[in-house]
Scaffold this motif. Structure first.
Motif, PDB file in Angstrom:
ATOM      1  N   GLU A   1       9.801 114.452 109.382  1.00 20.69           N
ATOM      2  CA  GLU A   1       8.964 114.664 108.120  1.00 20.69           C
ATOM      3  C   GLU A   1       9.577 116.003 107.561  1.00 20.69           C
ATOM      4  O   GLU A   1       9.368 117.087 108.147  1.00 20.69           O
ATOM      5  N   LEU A   2      10.166 115.841 106.468  1.00 22.44           N
ATOM      6  CA  LEU A   2      10.890 117.107 105.716  1.00 22.44           C
ATOM      7  C   LEU A   2       9.780 118.071 105.054  1.00 22.44           C
ATOM      8  O   LEU A   2      10.258 119.194 104.812  1.00 22.44           O
ATOM      9  N   HIS A   3       8.721 117.479 104.459  1.00 27.73           N
ATOM     10  CA  HIS A   3       7.789 118.231 103.688  1.00 27.73           C
ATOM     11  C   HIS A   3       6.687 118.626 104.434  1.00 27.73           C
ATOM     12  O   HIS A   3       5.961 117.760 105.047  1.00 27.73           O
ATOM     13  N   ARG A   4       6.201 119.982 104.404  1.00 28.20           N
ATOM     14  CA  ARG A   4       5.012 120.441 104.948  1.00 28.20           C
ATOM     15  C   ARG A   4       3.878 120.250 104.037  1.00 28.20           C
ATOM     16  O   ARG A   4       4.130 120.249 102.495  1.00 28.20           O
TER      17      ARG A   4
ATOM     18  N   ILE B   1      14.593 110.359  94.108  1.00 28.59           N
ATOM     19  CA  ILE B   1      13.473 110.290  94.946  1.00 28.59           C
ATOM     20  C   ILE B   1      13.470 111.067  95.971  1.00 28.59           C
ATOM     21  O   ILE B   1      14.503 111.873  96.292  1.00 28.59           O
ATOM     22  N   ASP B   2      12.250 111.629  96.516  1.00 27.43           N
ATOM     23  CA  ASP B   2      12.419 112.466  97.592  1.00 27.43           C
ATOM     24  C   ASP B   2      11.304 112.410  98.664  1.00 27.43           C
ATOM     25  O   ASP B   2      11.129 112.965  99.626  1.00 27.43           O
ATOM     26  N   VAL B   3      10.886 111.063  98.799  1.00 30.27           N
ATOM     27  CA  VAL B   3       9.882 110.496  99.798  1.00 30.27           C
ATOM     28  C   VAL B   3      10.392 110.613 101.084  1.00 30.27           C
ATOM     29  O   VAL B   3      11.473 109.929 101.040  1.00 30.27           O
ATOM     30  N   CYS B   4       9.875 110.744 102.179  1.00 29.70           N
ATOM     31  CA  CYS B   4      10.485 111.005 103.445  1.00 29.70           C
ATOM     32  C   CYS B   4      10.593 109.499 104.089  1.00 29.70           C
ATOM     33  O   CYS B   4       9.746 108.773 103.785  1.00 29.70           O
TER      34      CYS B   4
ATOM     35  N   SER C   1       3.399 105.237  89.449  1.00 32.80           N
ATOM     36  CA  SER C   1       2.338 105.682  90.203  1.00 32.80           C
ATOM     37  C   SER C   1       2.674 106.786  91.221  1.00 32.80           C
ATOM     38  O   SER C   1       2.049 107.040  92.355  1.00 32.80           O
ATOM     39  N   GLY C   2       3.891 107.435  90.999  1.00 30.83           N
ATOM     40  CA  GLY C   2       4.429 108.415  91.804  1.00 30.83           C
ATOM     41  C   GLY C   2       4.618 108.004  93.517  1.00 30.83           C
ATOM     42  O   GLY C   2       4.790 108.961  94.247  1.00 30.83           O
ATOM     43  N   PHE C   3       5.087 106.830  93.610  1.00 31.79           N
ATOM     44  CA  PHE C   3       5.239 106.593  94.950  1.00 31.79           C
ATOM     45  C   PHE C   3       6.837 106.885  95.354  1.00 31.79           C
ATOM     46  O   PHE C   3       7.130 106.758  96.532  1.00 31.79           O
ATOM     47  N   HIS C   4       7.527 107.369  94.461  1.00 30.46           N
ATOM     48  CA  HIS C   4       8.683 108.109  94.822  1.00 30.46           C
ATOM     49  C   HIS C   4       9.064 109.315  95.057  1.00 30.46           C
ATOM     50  O   HIS C   4       9.807 110.243  95.517  1.00 30.46           O
ATOM     51  N   ARG C   5       7.637 109.996  95.243  1.00 28.17           N
ATOM     52  CA  ARG C   5       7.372 111.254  95.549  1.00 28.17           C
ATOM     53  C   ARG C   5       6.793 111.294  97.113  1.00 28.17           C
ATOM     54  O   ARG C   5       6.043 110.560  97.203  1.00 28.17           O
ATOM     55  N   CYS C   6       7.103 112.353  97.953  1.00 26.72           N
ATOM     56  CA  CYS C   6       6.518 112.395  99.146  1.00 26.72           C
ATOM     57  C   CYS C   6       5.071 112.719  99.126  1.00 26.72           C
ATOM     58  O   CYS C   6       4.844 113.545  98.511  1.00 26.72           O
ATOM     59  N   PRO C   7       4.228 111.900  99.958  1.00 25.92           N
ATOM     60  CA  PRO C   7       2.923 112.317  99.569  1.00 25.92           C
ATOM     61  C   PRO C   7       2.215 113.497 100.045  1.00 25.92           C
ATOM     62  O   PRO C   7       1.241 113.961  99.829  1.00 25.92           O
ATOM     63  N   SER C   8       3.157 114.130 101.007  1.00 20.49           N
ATOM     64  CA  SER C   8       2.831 115.275 101.677  1.00 20.49           C
ATOM     65  C   SER C   8       2.713 116.346 100.721  1.00 20.49           C
ATOM     66  O   SER C   8       2.287 117.351 100.944  1.00 20.49           O
TER      67      SER C   8
ATOM     68  N   GLY D   1      -4.744 109.664 104.651  1.00 15.37           N
ATOM     69  CA  GLY D   1      -4.431 108.527 105.363  1.00 15.37           C
ATOM     70  C   GLY D   1      -3.740 107.459 104.664  1.00 15.37           C
ATOM     71  O   GLY D   1      -3.489 106.404 105.225  1.00 15.37           O
ATOM     72  N   THR D   2      -3.441 108.051 103.262  1.00 21.64           N
ATOM     73  CA  THR D   2      -2.786 106.863 102.576  1.00 21.64           C
ATOM     74  C   THR D   2      -1.089 107.115 102.570  1.00 21.64           C
ATOM     75  O   THR D   2      -0.428 106.450 101.820  1.00 21.64           O
ATOM     76  N   ALA D   3      -0.700 108.380 103.116  1.00 21.20           N
ATOM     77  CA  ALA D   3       0.743 108.818 103.223  1.00 21.20           C
ATOM     78  C   ALA D   3       1.709 107.589 103.809  1.00 21.20           C
ATOM     79  O   ALA D   3       2.651 107.125 103.416  1.00 21.20           O
ATOM     80  N   GLY D   4       1.077 106.909 104.919  1.00 19.45           N
ATOM     81  CA  GLY D   4       1.875 105.983 105.781  1.00 19.45           C
ATOM     82  C   GLY D   4       2.171 104.648 104.874  1.00 19.45           C
ATOM     83  O   GLY D   4       3.296 104.441 104.724  1.00 19.45           O
ATOM     84  N   ILE D   5       1.128 104.406 104.330  1.00 18.92           N
ATOM     85  CA  ILE D   5       1.381 102.939 103.529  1.00 18.92           C
ATOM     86  C   ILE D   5       2.127 103.087 102.097  1.00 18.92           C
ATOM     87  O   ILE D   5       2.761 102.490 101.765  1.00 18.92           O
ATOM     88  N   ARG D   6       1.859 104.285 101.658  1.00 17.65           N
ATOM     89  CA  ARG D   6       2.785 104.685 100.476  1.00 17.65           C
ATOM     90  C   ARG D   6       4.099 104.665 100.892  1.00 17.65           C
ATOM     91  O   ARG D   6       4.727 104.343  99.975  1.00 17.65           O
ATOM     92  N   LYS D   7       4.662 105.330 101.698  1.00 25.43           N
ATOM     93  CA  LYS D   7       5.873 105.382 102.088  1.00 25.43           C
ATOM     94  C   LYS D   7       6.497 103.974 102.620  1.00 25.43           C
ATOM     95  O   LYS D   7       7.655 103.773 102.141  1.00 25.43           O
TER      96      LYS D   7
END
Length: 549
Positions: free
Chosen positions: A311-314, A302-305, A253-260, A268-274
């Motif tokens: 937050e490292l990803h723009r 993984i690279d999710v912050c 489901s790609g949760f190991h990648r930063c949602p940004s 609004g889903t970035a927070g709960i995914r992290k």
């Protein structure tokens, strides 16, 4: 091969692997393995030492207690929890509830899950979970979860499927609700009615199968709730199985990648995914260390912050037209790189350099800039509460590095003084960078937070020095490590013995692991006359285990 003088190593000298795991061949062609990260090798060292002393002092008597080399069964006892015994402390004064007509059915054919408790009981258990467990494992979105609870107890049963069209949504809801209720019961001292308890572990885990085919948030939350429940009941092998499946679902489901980095995700889903990912990560590290098994989630993948930290990803911007030139394609790749990456063209968020060169390449989120004490030390009160997962995640990454250093395959271990100094330095950086609310006991701070993180810090120190305690006692590295381990063990026991009435601290299995290992260290040092026997008896018996004195 000649060895250097005692206690003297060059930076290129490798220290022997020291510890190995335990393998048991069971009947019916089954086998069972526990890795050395669990402490099984050191436990065997202590058991053998006591057996030798007993044999000398009582040559005609059979040694009491565990046989030498039997720590395997003590570390992971057969998982026979079947829900027949009350969950919670029946002596705490809480009375058992009785099955009432106002209980609700989940509408799924899964009797092992049990029935939902009455509304008033459910409300108390939910309050307990969000007070004690949710700050550490916030994989649920509070408002959404509470709305689902209200809908379940107050809404029309015929409209239960309205919030979601997934065919397994009812099962996800039942697993999540029941696990939350049972976890909270273990913390609150409330004794659930037998009809509301989760039944045999083997039957419970067999219900999880249909959830694994979905990669939505509700399914991952249900798997996390199930894993956390199994951990609180010390069903670690079953929890490990769930964790392995959860890790694959996280990847799928790609949760190991930063949602940004991805425009396709709804706002609004970035927070709960992290939060979901890092809760899975923390539990993965705990289970891997407790059983000595390889981790299901590798840092390099993984690279999710980390939520609550830099937050490292723009956010990647949408483009009107697909990239057609090589330069445009290169720019798209650069847009996915973190701001402190050398090739991103952006300055590092924290230019502070680490002392000494690193030989291994760090992923973007692995830099100290994302967990700099200078950026996070001021947190206090509600702000600190929201950073619990952040600092628990950074702790878990350090735990993983300790396990990799000392307990990976003996063909791959590369233990040398430089690597030990490096990981010790990082552990102290983590501890010194914690907010005051996580370090100091005071009326303004939640005591369980400071005691919890103090225990984690000292347990890391203990895990770094424990392998050397299986060396010969006349070696300098043994003598140095045993004193450091004694200080860490004493701190663990002294801190926790003041808070034995704290339900969360006593319910979290890592507490049992830390206290047990600390007790082994103190007992071992006392046996070798490296620690006063009177103090050992005082700390191990009367302070932490009053009934033993």
């Amino acid at each position: 091969m000649s060895m250097p003088p005692r206690g003297q190593y060059t930076t290129t000298t490798h220290i022997p692997p020291i510890e190995i795991g335990s393998f048991v061949a069971l009947p019916s062609a089954n086998s069972e393995f526990i890795g050395s990260a669990s402490g099984v090798f050191f436990a065997d060292t202590v058991f053998r030492a006591f057996a030798r002393v007993t044999a000398v002092e009582r040559p005609d008597a059979r040694a009491d207690g565990p046989d030498p080399g039997s720590a395997h069964t003590y570390l992971v006892a057969p998982e026979t929890h079947d829900g027949a015994e009350p969950i919670g402390d029946e002596q705490a004064g809480a009375s058992a509830s009785s099955t009432r007509s106002d209980t609700r059915s989940y509408g799924v054919d899964a009797t092992a899950l049990g029935a939902a408790p009455p509304p008033d009981v459910a409300q108390k258990l939910i309050e307990t979970f969000f007070r004690h467990w949710h700050p550490f494992f916030p994989f649920l979105h509070g408002p959404t979860f509470l709305a689902q609870i209200d809908h379940f107890y107050d809404g029309d049963p015929a409209s239960d499927l309205a919030p979601n069209t997934q065919p397994t949504w009812k099962l996800c809801r039942a697993v999540t609700f029941q696990c939350i209720f049972n976890i909270a019961a273990s913390t609150s001292g409330y004794v659930l009615d037998p009809a509301c308890r989760i039944q045999p572990i083997s039957t419970f885990t067999s219900l999880i199968g249909p959830i694994l085919s979905n990669y939505d948030v509700a399914s991952l939350q249900a798997l996390l709730a199930a894993e956390l429940y199994l951990i609180t009941t010390m069903s670690l092998r079953a929890a490990s199985t769930i964790q392995g499946a959860l890790a694959r679902s996280v990847y799928n489901s790609g949760f190991h990648r930063c949602p940004s980095r991805y425009l396709q995700l709804p706002p609004g889903t970035a927070g709960i995914r992290k939060r979901i990912f890092w809760c899975a990560y923390v539990l993965d590290r705990y289970i891997g260390q407790a059983l000595g098994h390889p981790f299901s989630i590798q840092d390099a993948d993984i690279d999710v912050c980390i939520p609550g930290m830099t937050e490292l990803h723009r956010p990647v911007n949408a483009r009107e037209h697909a990239a057609t030139s090589q330069s445009a394609l290169n720019q798209q790749v650069l847009n996915h790189l973190p701001m402190n990456h050398l090739e991103s063209g952006c300055p590092s968020v924290n230019p502070t350099a680490r002392p000494g060169p690193r030989k291994d390449a760090l992923t973007a989120y692995d830099s100290l800039s994302a967990q700099s004490p200078a950026q996070h030390y001021t947190a206090a009160g509600k702000e600190a509460r929201e950073l619990i997962l952040s600092h628990l995640a950074t702790y878990s990454r350090l735990l993983g590095e300790v396990v990799h250093l000392f307990h990976r395959s003996i063909h791959s271990r590369n233990i040398n003084p430089e690597s030990i100094r490096e990981i010790t330095y990082r552990v102290h950086c983590w501890w010194n960078g914690l907010p005051p609310a996580f370090q100091d006991e005071s009326p303004d701070h939640q005591p369980s937070h400071s005691v919890f993180f103090n225990m984690l810090h000292n347990y890391l120190i203990l895990l770094i020095h424990r392998p050397f305690l299986s060396l010969l006692p006349d070696r300098q590295d043994f003598q140095s490590s045993v004193q450091v381990a004694l200080s860490a063990s004493r701190s663990i026991i002294v801190k926790l013995q003041r808070h034995t009435d704290n339900p969360f601290l006593m319910a979290w299995p890592a507490t049992l692991s830390a206290v047990w290992m600390a007790g082994l260290v103190i007992a071992f040092a006392s046996l070798l006359e490296l620690y006063p026997n009177a103090k050992a008896n005082s700390y191990v018996a009367s302070k932490m285990f009053p009934s033993a004195s």
